[in-house]
Scaffold this motif. Structure first.
Motif, PDB file in Angstrom:
ATOM      1  N   TRP A 119       0.827  -1.204   0.000  1.00 46.50           N
ATOM      2  CA  TRP A 119       0.000   0.000   0.000  1.00 46.50           C
ATOM      3  C   TRP A 119       0.872   1.269   0.000  1.00 46.50           C
ATOM      4  CZ3 TRP A 119      -4.456   1.939  -1.121  1.00 46.50           C
ATOM      5  CH2 TRP A 119      -4.882   3.154  -0.567  1.00 46.50           C
ATOM      6  N   HIS A 121       0.255   5.227   0.352  1.00 45.85           N
ATOM      7  CA  HIS A 121      -0.792   6.153   0.792  1.00 45.85           C
ATOM      8  C   HIS A 121      -0.832   7.420  -0.058  1.00 45.85           C
ATOM      9  CE1 HIS A 121       1.794   9.247   2.636  1.00 45.85           C
ATOM     10  NE2 HIS A 121       2.568   8.251   3.058  1.00 45.85           N
ATOM     11  N   SER A 130       1.681   5.625   6.677  1.00 48.79           N
ATOM     12  CA  SER A 130       1.221   4.236   6.775  1.00 48.79           C
ATOM     13  C   SER A 130       0.566   3.939   8.115  1.00 48.79           C
ATOM     14  CB  SER A 130       2.397   3.286   6.560  1.00 48.79           C
ATOM     15  OG  SER A 130       3.355   3.440   7.596  1.00 48.79           O
ATOM     16  N   TYR A 135      -5.863   2.304   7.325  1.00 54.94           N
ATOM     17  CA  TYR A 135      -5.025   1.416   6.515  1.00 54.94           C
ATOM     18  C   TYR A 135      -4.570   0.169   7.264  1.00 54.94           C
ATOM     19  CZ  TYR A 135      -4.429   5.868   3.954  1.00 54.94           C
ATOM     20  OH  TYR A 135      -4.632   7.058   3.290  1.00 54.94           O
ATOM     21  N   GLY A 137      -3.899  -3.399   8.156  1.00 56.15           N
ATOM     22  CA  GLY A 137      -3.840  -4.499   7.205  1.00 56.15           C
ATOM     23  C   GLY A 137      -4.375  -5.821   7.705  1.00 56.15           C
ATOM     24  N   SER A 149       2.572  -1.826   4.172  1.00 58.32           N
ATOM     25  CA  SER A 149       2.340  -0.390   3.958  1.00 58.32           C
ATOM     26  C   SER A 149       3.627   0.346   4.285  1.00 58.32           C
ATOM     27  CB  SER A 149       1.186   0.120   4.830  1.00 58.32           C
ATOM     28  OG  SER A 149       1.480  -0.014   6.216  1.00 58.32           O
ATOM     29  N   LEU A 420     -11.854   4.040   0.949  1.00 51.48           N
ATOM     30  CA  LEU A 420     -10.707   3.434   1.631  1.00 51.48           C
ATOM     31  C   LEU A 420     -11.122   2.459   2.731  1.00 51.48           C
ATOM     32  CD1 LEU A 420      -8.386   6.555   1.803  1.00 51.48           C
ATOM     33  CD2 LEU A 420      -8.108   4.533   0.356  1.00 51.48           C
ATOM     34  N   PHE A 424     -10.187  -1.606   2.781  1.00 51.69           N
ATOM     35  CA  PHE A 424      -9.389  -2.184   3.862  1.00 51.69           C
ATOM     36  C   PHE A 424     -10.228  -2.971   4.871  1.00 51.69           C
ATOM     37  CE2 PHE A 424      -6.074   0.531   2.285  1.00 51.69           C
ATOM     38  CZ  PHE A 424      -4.903  -0.113   2.653  1.00 51.69           C
ATOM     39  N   THR A 432     -12.519   5.869  10.329  1.00 51.34           N
ATOM     40  CA  THR A 432     -13.240   5.626   9.087  1.00 51.34           C
ATOM     41  C   THR A 432     -14.631   6.246   9.132  1.00 51.34           C
ATOM     42  OG1 THR A 432     -12.055   3.545   8.741  1.00 51.34           O
ATOM     43  CG2 THR A 432     -14.083   3.862   7.505  1.00 51.34           C
TER      44      THR A 432
END
Length: 496
Positions: A119, A121, A130, A135, A137, A149, A420, A424, A432
């Protein structure tokens, strides 16, 4: 190695995970069957004499290095209000900002040869890292992917243009991280021959440049471009932002002169010079530069007609209302007058016939919304459609998506960056929900996340590859649906 050890020679399953890279041993964390290794250096700290130089390999270490906390972020400033509340951007202190993170499934069975996703960004090349919680993972790792990332240099330290330093230092950092992945990812159960790079916004623009770069050959097999397009500037144009910052500081526009400027003072000047523009409205900004080495040609040219990376499988797309992230908070969608719209269309060289088609299709939209739709398509959707058309005869497959679920937060709609948390699988994160609100559809997130996993694993996200019918998988509103040539009359209007 005892009988209960991992097949790759790592720490026994159930204990603090341990891996041995070519630079030394790392101890990470284990949660719900997912191992994470955070803040792993992939190059030396870019400070002192290395501040404006290409990344240099990290020094090997003795013993076991703890990798349980995110590493330092590149020097940056937070987003200006109100974007700072919508786009969390953690700041981790320290100089060793060239670091990456790895999330990996941690089980004894099927532990080798997993697909790898790396990833990159976004953040207009001046924001992001990151360590952004969106994000995380873990969801990818739970689905069998080794997720990496990375951080890279930002702003003038990563994308300044000087007569006495290499250009595109942030891109060179990304290349160094990808080289690290190729050399070390097998220790985490990943297959170095099955690497997919993916990124959003400025991260997607970086990936388009990597696709066009001869220096990236062999470092990845597949790529995902989210809400970014192949674009770069010639050196003389890209240099203007560097020169403006140097003039603000009262020094020469050279790496030698800026090496002696303290980081905070440099960030102050950078923010002052670049803070008034946006990706859609223009102004001073940092851009990738055609430098003749890392990027010999404009990536839009290099990638067209079966050119560079024609054998790389590509998944790419946009959000339906990208512009609303920049237009809505400042009420530009409401305040822009018809006269101002005409002036903006003239300034941005939008053909009158094109504006007429959009206006006919959007009779109830305000002048600001009409300008936003035109800007979204000119800067993002149209270039990606053209790239998809140019790749149809090549060996690599091309898939196109559009994200159309609309956020209720501040009336942002299907804005930039909204996808996004869906990709993810991090809809539960408060960082989020700041953008999506609390009731984002999990079924849609599951479908989108699964498509990205399938693409990394097989090269096929689950729908028909791009052809003359221009199939686009639309993720919302409603259930995912394959649509042929959506709003094709608008795209054709750009070509006369």
């Amino acid at each position: 190695m005892s009988d209960d050890s991992d097949p790759l020679g790592r720490a026994p399953v159930g204990r603090a995970p341990l891996v041995r890279t070519r630079f030394g041993a790392l101890r990470g964390s284990l949660k719900h069957g997912v191992a994470s290794f955070l803040g792993v250096p992939y190059a030396k700290a870019p400070v002192g004499p290395l501040r404006f130089r290409a990344p240099e390999p990290v020094e090997p270490w003795e013993g076991v290095r703890e990798a349980r906390a995110f590493g330092a972020t590149a020097p940056k400033r937070p987003y200006a209000p109100p974007l700072d509340a919508l786009l969390p951007d953690p700041d981790v202190e320290g100089e060793d900002c060239l670091n990456l993170n790895v999330w990996a499934p941690w089980e004894k069975s099927a532990a080798e040869g997993r697909p790898v996703m790396v990833w990159i960004h976004g953040g207009s090349l001046v924001h992001g890292s990151s360590s952004v919680p969106v994000y995380d993972g873990a969801a990818f790792a739970r689905d069998g992917v080794v997720l990496v990332s990375l951080n890279y240099r930002l702003g003038i330290e990563g994308f300044g243009v000087f007569p006495d330093a290499p250009a595109n230092l942030g891109l060179r950092d990304q290349l160094a991280a990808l080289a690290w992945v190729r050399e070390n990812i097998a220790a985490f159960g990943g297959d170095p021959e099955r690497v997919t790079v993916f990124g959003e916004s400025a991260g997607a623009i970086c990936i388009a440049a990597l696709l066009a770069s001869p220096l990236a050959k062999g470092l990845f097999r597949r790529a995902v471009i989210q809400s970014g397009a192949p674009v770069a500037l010639p050196g003389d144009r890209a240099r203007r932002t560097t020169e403006a910052i140097a003039a603000h500081l009262g020094v020469e526009a050279t790496a030698r002169a800026l090496t002696h400027i303290p980081v905070e003072r440099l960030l102050d000047a950078q923010t002052e010079v670049t803070g008034k523009g946006t990706p859609l409205t223009g102004g001073h900004s940092f851009q990738i530069v055609v430098d003749g080495e890392l990027l010999p040609r404009d990536p839009a040219v290099a990638l067209s007609g079966g050119g560079a990376s024609a054998d790389v499988d590509l998944l790419m797309g946009t959000n339906t209302e990208e512009y609303r992230l920049w237009f809505v908070p400042g009420r530009l969608t409401e305040r822009l007058s018809r006269l101002a719209l005409r002036a903006a269309l003239w300034k941005t060289k939008v053909p009158r016939r094109t504006a007429r088609v959009y206006r006919a299709n959007r009779p109830r939209e305000t002048p600001g919304e009409l300008l936003g739709a035109l800007a979204t398509d000119k800067l993002l959707r149209m270039p990606l459609n053209r790239l998809a058309d140019a790749r149809t005869a090549g060996p690599g497959s091309t898939y196109v998506y559009e994200f159309g679920w609309r956020s209720p937060v501040l009336g942002l709609g299907a804005c930039h960056a909204l996808e996004l948390g869906f990709v993810f699988g991090t809809l539960d994160r408060p960082e989020t929900t700041a953008l999506t609100g609390p009731d984002a559809p999990r079924e849609l997130a599951d479908a989108m996340h699964a498509a990205w996993v399938r693409f990394a694993a097989t090269g096929d996200p689950g729908w028909r590859a791009w052809d003359a019918t221009r199939p686009v998988m639309t993720f919302g509103p409603g259930a995912p649906t394959l649509v042929e040539s959506p709003r094709d009359d608008e795209l054709r209007a750009w070509d006369g």
